[in-house]
Design an enzyme around this catalytic site. Structure first.
Site, PDB file in Angstrom:
ATOM      1  CG  HIS A   1      14.300-120.583  46.535  1.00  0.00           C
ATOM      2  ND1 HIS A   1      15.248-121.004  47.449  1.00  0.00           N
ATOM      3  CD2 HIS A   1      13.726-121.705  46.056  1.00  0.00           C
ATOM      4  CE1 HIS A   1      15.222-122.322  47.516  1.00  0.00           C
ATOM      5  NE2 HIS A   1      14.314-122.772  46.684  1.00  0.00           N
TER       6      HIS A   1
ATOM      7  CG  ASP B   1      12.630-127.262  55.109  1.00  0.00           C
ATOM      8  OD1 ASP B   1      11.776-127.915  54.497  1.00  0.00           O
ATOM      9  OD2 ASP B   1      13.718-126.928  54.607  1.00  0.00           O
TER      10      ASP B   1
ATOM     11  NE  ARG C   1       9.512-132.965  50.889  1.00  0.00           N
ATOM     12  CZ  ARG C   1       9.849-131.782  50.398  1.00  0.00           C
ATOM     13  NH1 ARG C   1      10.362-130.848  51.175  1.00  0.00           N
ATOM     14  NH2 ARG C   1       9.680-131.508  49.132  1.00  0.00           N
TER      15      ARG C   1
ATOM     16  CB  SER D   1      10.267-127.303  51.845  1.00  0.00           C
ATOM     17  OG  SER D   1      11.654-127.256  51.772  1.00  0.00           O
TER      18      SER D   1
ATOM     19  CE  LYS E   1      14.152-124.343  52.799  1.00  0.00           C
ATOM     20  NZ  LYS E   1      14.659-125.516  52.123  1.00  0.00           N
TER      21      LYS E   1
HETATM   22  N1  URA Z   1      14.093-126.760  47.655  1.00  0.00           N
HETATM   23  C1  URA Z   1      13.701-126.706  48.956  1.00  0.00           C
HETATM   24  O1  URA Z   1      14.236-125.945  49.753  1.00  0.00           O
HETATM   25  N2  URA Z   1      12.720-127.527  49.338  1.00  0.00           N
HETATM   26  C2  URA Z   1      12.101-128.377  48.506  1.00  0.00           C
HETATM   27  O2  URA Z   1      11.202-129.080  48.929  1.00  0.00           O
HETATM   28  C3  URA Z   1      12.512-128.433  47.147  1.00  0.00           C
HETATM   29  C4  URA Z   1      13.523-127.595  46.740  1.00  0.00           C
END
Ligand code: URA
Length: 431
Positions: free
Chosen positions: A86, A165, A172, A187, A191
């Site tokens: 990620h 999320d 946000r 966040s 995931k």
């Molecule tokens: N990517 C995400 O999935 N969440 C965040 O808060 C920032 C970047």
């Protein structure tokens, strides 16, 4: 239903710098997902969290509550270890595209759930949608099938994965509360943990074009996420990497697919190749795989390209269709000869966004051929009149605002001048 807390109690507690209890956190995330806490109340709480922070216990409980808001996937039926990567997002960051098929070619299974562009940063799904017919939305069964057949799948997270999320992230985005370490860490990790990967490598970007522009904060974010992964039993590593200059030579959806194909053909810009190989080695190691063919070779000998073509086809994409190109082009030329000293990632990202490569509001259709080609990178020698940047868009009227965004975004100095750049990999953090 009788609720065990009132939202205003929780907001006031965080406003007054108190710790939230595990039960308060569980209730808050669940009540917001159920619609009991209103957006304006959650906005106030998010701002209080941004300003007053959360300790490790609170962050970890908040992450667990977000995971529990939806389904948890698992890949136990696969015959090889799973590993995912990620990135926290950057300009020209197309690394996931060559990386997922490369790591699959070296023996891992890569269930890569990706996102769309956010602000000035591009999104992997948007980039892939420049390929005719390619589909981002797969059911869990379809995702498994592609993973079994190809070794890698890149798709959107389904609606059932960490729904808390999805709601929180959208809020946000419009309340100035993206840049909080507890909120970013929970966040991303909710995931990734819910996705069921066995190992995870995080690419935490820092520099002008990243959400965490200060390297110290990026290291803190990386450490927080590695700790969350470790607690959840996911082998997690993080690399803090440079985003002061865009990655590679393109920023924009179809332009970045073109560059990805160059990398998968054994060529491409050296920084993209270098970071792809570093992350591939890190992912294979985290997954406990000793590859028979190393990543450099798998890029050179076409193995990674074979996986890419299979994966694109399995998701409905036409590997032979031409990529979209923009209707209009404009060249920006060097005003003097010398060495290119700077090329600011944020300014290039905003300019590409204004050209149509990113969205101004949620759900907007992108101009897939739009973006910026960079013909020189810091450290390169340039001559007066040479093209430095080519801007691509479907609407010539967009050039003015893009050129404004680029003001002060690059500089040329003497051939002897030293360039001041962040190293590609700034820090490595292991759980
Ligand atoms: N990517 C995400 O999935 N969440 C965040 O808060 C920032 C970047």
């Amino acid at each position: 239903m009788n609720e065990r807390y009132a939202a205003v109690e929780i907001i006031s507690a965080k406003r007054d710098k108190f710790e939230l209890s595990d039960d308060q956190i569980d209730w808050t995330v669940d009540a917001y997902t159920r619609g009991v806490i209103a957006d304006e109340q959650m906005s106030a709480l998010l701002m209080a969290i941004l300003l007053n922070g959360m300790n490790n216990r609170e962050i970890s409980r908040w992450t667990d509550a977000m995971i529990s808001s939806g389904e948890r996937m698992n890949w136990k039926m696969l015959d090889r270890p799973t590993v995912d990567k990620h990135s926290t997002g950057g300009v020209g960051d197309k690394i996931t595209l060559p990386l997922a098929p490369l790591v699959a070619a070296c023996g891992a299974a890569v269930p890569q759930l990706s996102g769309r562009g956010l602000g000035h940063t591009g999104g992997t799904l948007d980039k892939l949608e420049s390929i005719k017919g390619w589909k981002a939305n797969l059911s869990n069964d379809q995702m498994l099938k592609v993973l079994q057949e190809c070794g890698a799948v890149i798709c959107a997270a389904g609606a059932g994965l960490a729904p808390a999320d999805k709601k929180l992230y959208a809020l946000r985005d419009v309340t100035g509360t993206v840049e909080a370490i507890p909120l970013i860490a929970s966040s991303i990790m909710s995931k990734k943990i819910a996705e069921g990967t066995g190992a995870l490598v995080l690419d935490v970007k820092t520099g002008s074009g990243a959400f965490m522009s200060d390297p110290k904060n990026a290291v803190l974010l990386a450490r927080t996420m590695v700790d969350l992964g470790k607690r959840a039993g996911v082998v997690t590593r993080a690399l803090v990497t440079a985003m002061d200059v865009p990655l590679g030579k393109t920023a924009g959806n179809a332009l970045e697919i073109r560059e990805t194909l160059e990398v998968l053909s054994g060529g491409g810009p050296s920084d993209v190749v270098e970071l792809t190989v570093i992350l591939a080695n890190e992912m294979l190691d985290a997954a406990g795989i000793k590859p028979k063919v190393d990543p450099e070779t798998a890029l050179q000998n076409g193995m990674a390209m074979d996986v890419w073509r299979k994966m694109i086809e399995a998701q409905g994409g036409d590997n032979n269709a031409p990529l979209p190109t923009a209707k209009e082009k404009m060249e920006i030329k060097a005003s003097s000869s010398g060495k290119l000293l700077t090329l600011d990632a944020m300014k290039v990202g905003v300019a590409a966004w204004r050209l149509g490569a990113g969205r101004q509001k949620q759900g907007e259709t992108l101009q897939l051929g739009s973006g910026i080609e960079m013909h020189a990178k810091p450290g390169d020698l340039v001559s007066e009149g040479q093209t430095l940047l080519t801007l691509h868009t479907d609407e010539a009227a967009r050039f003015t605002r893009a050129v404004e965004a680029l003001e002060g975004g690059y500089s040329i100095g003497s051939k002897e001048a030293q360039i001041n750049r962040l190293p590609l990999v700034i820090e490595r953090i292991e759980g």
